[in-house]
Design an enzyme around this catalytic site. Structure first.
Site, mmCIF file in Angstrom:
data_model
loop_
_atom_site.group_PDB
_atom_site.id
_atom_site.type_symbol
_atom_site.label_atom_id
_atom_site.label_comp_id
_atom_site.label_asym_id
_atom_site.label_seq_id
_atom_site.Cartn_x
_atom_site.Cartn_y
_atom_site.Cartn_z
ATOM 1 N N SER A 121 0.826 -1.212 0.000
ATOM 2 C CA SER A 121 0.000 0.000 0.000
ATOM 3 C C SER A 121 0.854 1.253 0.000
ATOM 4 O O SER A 121 0.351 2.341 -0.226
ATOM 5 C CB SER A 121 -0.870 0.042 1.256
ATOM 6 O OG SER A 121 -1.662 -1.093 1.323
ATOM 7 N N HIS A 142 -1.218 -2.574 -7.270
ATOM 8 C CA HIS A 142 -1.895 -2.280 -6.007
ATOM 9 C C HIS A 142 -3.420 -2.376 -6.161
ATOM 10 O O HIS A 142 -4.056 -1.507 -6.748
ATOM 11 C CB HIS A 142 -1.484 -0.866 -5.527
ATOM 12 C CG HIS A 142 -2.088 -0.491 -4.217
ATOM 13 N ND1 HIS A 142 -2.636 0.732 -3.963
ATOM 14 C CD2 HIS A 142 -2.244 -1.211 -3.072
ATOM 15 C CE1 HIS A 142 -3.093 0.756 -2.731
ATOM 16 N NE2 HIS A 142 -2.859 -0.401 -2.170
ATOM 17 N N GLU A 154 -3.970 0.316 -9.019
ATOM 18 C CA GLU A 154 -2.891 1.263 -9.310
ATOM 19 C C GLU A 154 -1.670 0.480 -9.798
ATOM 20 O O GLU A 154 -1.332 -0.543 -9.211
ATOM 21 C CB GLU A 154 -2.488 2.040 -8.045
ATOM 22 C CG GLU A 154 -3.526 3.052 -7.607
ATOM 23 C CD GLU A 154 -3.112 3.825 -6.344
ATOM 24 O OE1 GLU A 154 -3.358 5.016 -6.295
ATOM 25 O OE2 GLU A 154 -2.540 3.208 -5.413
ATOM 26 N N ASN A 192 -4.048 6.037 -1.399
ATOM 27 C CA ASN A 192 -3.766 6.077 0.040
ATOM 28 C C ASN A 192 -3.116 7.376 0.493
ATOM 29 O O ASN A 192 -3.217 7.754 1.661
ATOM 30 C CB ASN A 192 -2.914 4.883 0.454
ATOM 31 C CG ASN A 192 -3.740 3.614 0.472
ATOM 32 O OD1 ASN A 192 -4.944 3.667 0.718
ATOM 33 N ND2 ASN A 192 -3.125 2.492 0.181
HETATM 34 P P1 NAD Z 1 -3.727 -9.699 6.090
HETATM 35 O O1 NAD Z 1 -3.154 -9.517 7.448
HETATM 36 O O2 NAD Z 1 -5.183 -9.978 5.913
HETATM 37 O O3 NAD Z 1 -2.964 -10.922 5.340
HETATM 38 C C1 NAD Z 1 -1.581 -11.062 5.289
HETATM 39 C C2 NAD Z 1 -1.272 -12.534 5.019
HETATM 40 O O4 NAD Z 1 0.128 -12.664 4.733
HETATM 41 C C3 NAD Z 1 -1.562 -13.451 6.212
HETATM 42 O O5 NAD Z 1 -2.389 -14.527 5.787
HETATM 43 C C4 NAD Z 1 -0.179 -13.939 6.626
HETATM 44 O O6 NAD Z 1 -0.166 -15.272 7.136
HETATM 45 C C5 NAD Z 1 0.573 -13.879 5.299
HETATM 46 N N1 NAD Z 1 2.017 -13.868 5.451
HETATM 47 C C6 NAD Z 1 2.761 -13.231 6.392
HETATM 48 N N2 NAD Z 1 4.073 -13.508 6.189
HETATM 49 C C7 NAD Z 1 4.139 -14.313 5.099
HETATM 50 C C8 NAD Z 1 5.205 -14.959 4.427
HETATM 51 N N3 NAD Z 1 6.456 -14.811 4.818
HETATM 52 N N4 NAD Z 1 4.918 -15.741 3.357
HETATM 53 C C9 NAD Z 1 3.636 -15.895 2.940
HETATM 54 N N5 NAD Z 1 2.579 -15.313 3.553
HETATM 55 C C10 NAD Z 1 2.834 -14.545 4.625
HETATM 56 O O7 NAD Z 1 -3.259 -8.425 5.244
HETATM 57 P P2 NAD Z 1 -3.945 -7.759 3.944
HETATM 58 O O8 NAD Z 1 -4.944 -6.741 4.359
HETATM 59 O O9 NAD Z 1 -4.340 -8.865 3.006
HETATM 60 O O10 NAD Z 1 -2.711 -6.935 3.347
HETATM 61 C C11 NAD Z 1 -1.695 -7.565 2.598
HETATM 62 C C12 NAD Z 1 -0.923 -6.538 1.790
HETATM 63 O O11 NAD Z 1 -1.819 -5.833 0.913
HETATM 64 C C13 NAD Z 1 -0.206 -5.448 2.614
HETATM 65 O O12 NAD Z 1 1.008 -5.113 1.976
HETATM 66 C C14 NAD Z 1 -1.183 -4.282 2.542
HETATM 67 O O13 NAD Z 1 -0.555 -3.035 2.707
HETATM 68 C C15 NAD Z 1 -1.714 -4.437 1.129
HETATM 69 N N6 NAD Z 1 -3.032 -3.840 0.885
HETATM 70 C C16 NAD Z 1 -4.011 -3.906 1.841
HETATM 71 C C17 NAD Z 1 -5.255 -3.330 1.608
HETATM 72 C C18 NAD Z 1 -6.348 -3.391 2.643
HETATM 73 O O14 NAD Z 1 -7.332 -2.638 2.528
HETATM 74 N N7 NAD Z 1 -6.247 -4.240 3.640
HETATM 75 C C19 NAD Z 1 -5.518 -2.714 0.375
HETATM 76 C C20 NAD Z 1 -4.515 -2.692 -0.606
HETATM 77 C C21 NAD Z 1 -3.264 -3.266 -0.331
#
Ligand code: NAD
Length: 293
Positions: A121, A142, A154, A192
């Site tokens: 993000s 993204h 994005e 963001n």
């Molecule tokens: P989340 O906490 O729901 O999921 C993260 C997942 O990653 C978990 O299942 C965890 O077990 C896994 N993980 C952690 N370490 C790992 C590894 N070494 N190998 C494989 N898997 C691993 O988080 P999320 O909301 O899905 O966010 C994930 C990414 O997407 C972040 O970088 C976040 O900034 C980005 N993002 C989030 C949003 C949002 O609204 N939540 C929107 C756009 C982008």
């Protein structure tokens, strides 16, 4: 070298990872979903099935399409399972050291022409790319949350990203039926950069006692026609993710106007991360969400 993307790896099967796997499989691509444990992968597959089934009920897709999409998703708790992917999208937690380790491990098994992307993000694509063996084949893709519903993706080029990688990423996103906004590689990109300071300001508004949770969310829903209030939205995004993005803005742009609200820090320290942990600015453990302040 042009790359045809037929098989996509998704690293991290949380709320974003399962959404990306969902839309890629529905678009006819083969998907390998990776996470640290088999339990997480099982729960991600159950979520994907639930979300696909909801689309069947709403007549957005057929039941046959649901079954075919599910069959196209394989799971793997090792990097080796991603070896023959044409594109790998990392969407693990928003922590730079975790992402770097993932890129190090996955690049070691991928073919040289495979494209590596991050769904970060806020973290610099150029810096993440530089930590890999293929900065020219690295790009930011993204997605927005929830992935199956949101129209925008994005695309962020790092300094070294080459044209074939950018074109392949554009084609991939279009194949998913999403619209593209191209952003320069500056902290938090476009959406963001604008959205998170607003959410942080809403948390300051709560912290300073200007309004309570209900008043702040109602004000922005009814007074600015936002579909969700900013605190409800923060819970939806995940308060840990919100804090990480504010920290990246604060450090990356070196401007005190981006300082994370101490109340946001406190919620994250408490482990009240929003919907995903059942508690944040609202408590989701009962039938109806109840404000926690
Ligand atoms: P989340 O906490 O729901 O999921 C993260 C997942 O990653 C978990 O299942 C965890 O077990 C896994 N993980 C952690 N370490 C790992 C590894 N070494 N190998 C494989 N898997 C691993 O988080 P999320 O909301 O899905 O966010 C994930 C990414 O997407 C972040 O970088 C976040 O900034 C980005 N993002 C989030 C949003 C949002 O609204 N939540 C929107 C756009 C982008």
């Amino acid at each position: 070298m042009a790359v045809v993307i037929n098989k996509v790896g998704v690293i991290g099967s949380g709320q974003m990872g399962n959404g990306i796997a969902h839309v890629a499989a529905l678009a006819g691509l083969d998907v390998v979903l990776n996470d640290v444990s088999d339990d997480r992968l099982k729960s991600a597959m159950a979520t994907i099935n639930g979300n696909l089934s909801r689309q069947v009920v709403k007549k957005i897709i057929t039941d046959d399409a649901r079954k075919q999409a599910l069959n196209r998703i394989a799971t793997s708790d090792t990097m080796e399972g991603l070896a023959d992917c044409d594109l790998v999208i990392e969407t693990a937690v928003e922590k730079e050291d975790v992402k770097r380790k993932i890129f190090h491990d996955v690049c070691a098994v991928l073919k040289p022409e495979a494209i590596v992307a991050s769904n970060t993000s806020s973290i610099s694509i150029t810096r993440l790319a530089a930590s890999t063996d293929r900065p020219e084949r690295f790009i930011g893709i993204h997605f927005m949350n929830p992935v199956p519903l949101m129209e925008l993706v994005e695309l962020i080029r790092g300094i070294a990203t080459d044209d074939t990688t950018f074109e392949a990423a554009k084609e991939f996103v279009s194949r998913l039926g999403k619209q593209i906004a191209v952003s320069e590689d500056f902290p938090a990109f476009i959406v963001n950069r604008i959205l998170l300071p607003m959410i942080n300001e809403a948390i300051y508004t709560l912290y300073e006692g200007v309004g309570n949770v209900e008043a702040i969310d109602a004000a922005m829903k009814l007074g600015a026609h936002h579909p969700m209030g900013p605190l409800e939205l923060a819970d939806f995004i995940g308060l840990d993710t919100c804090l990480s993005i504010m920290q990246v803005l604060h450090e990356g742009l070196a401007d005190s106007k981006y300082r994370p609200c101490p109340l946001l820090v406190k919620y994250v320290e408490a482990g009240w991360l929003g919907r995903k942990t059942q508690r944040g600015f609202y408590d989701y453990r009962g039938e109806k969400p109840v404000p926690t302040r």
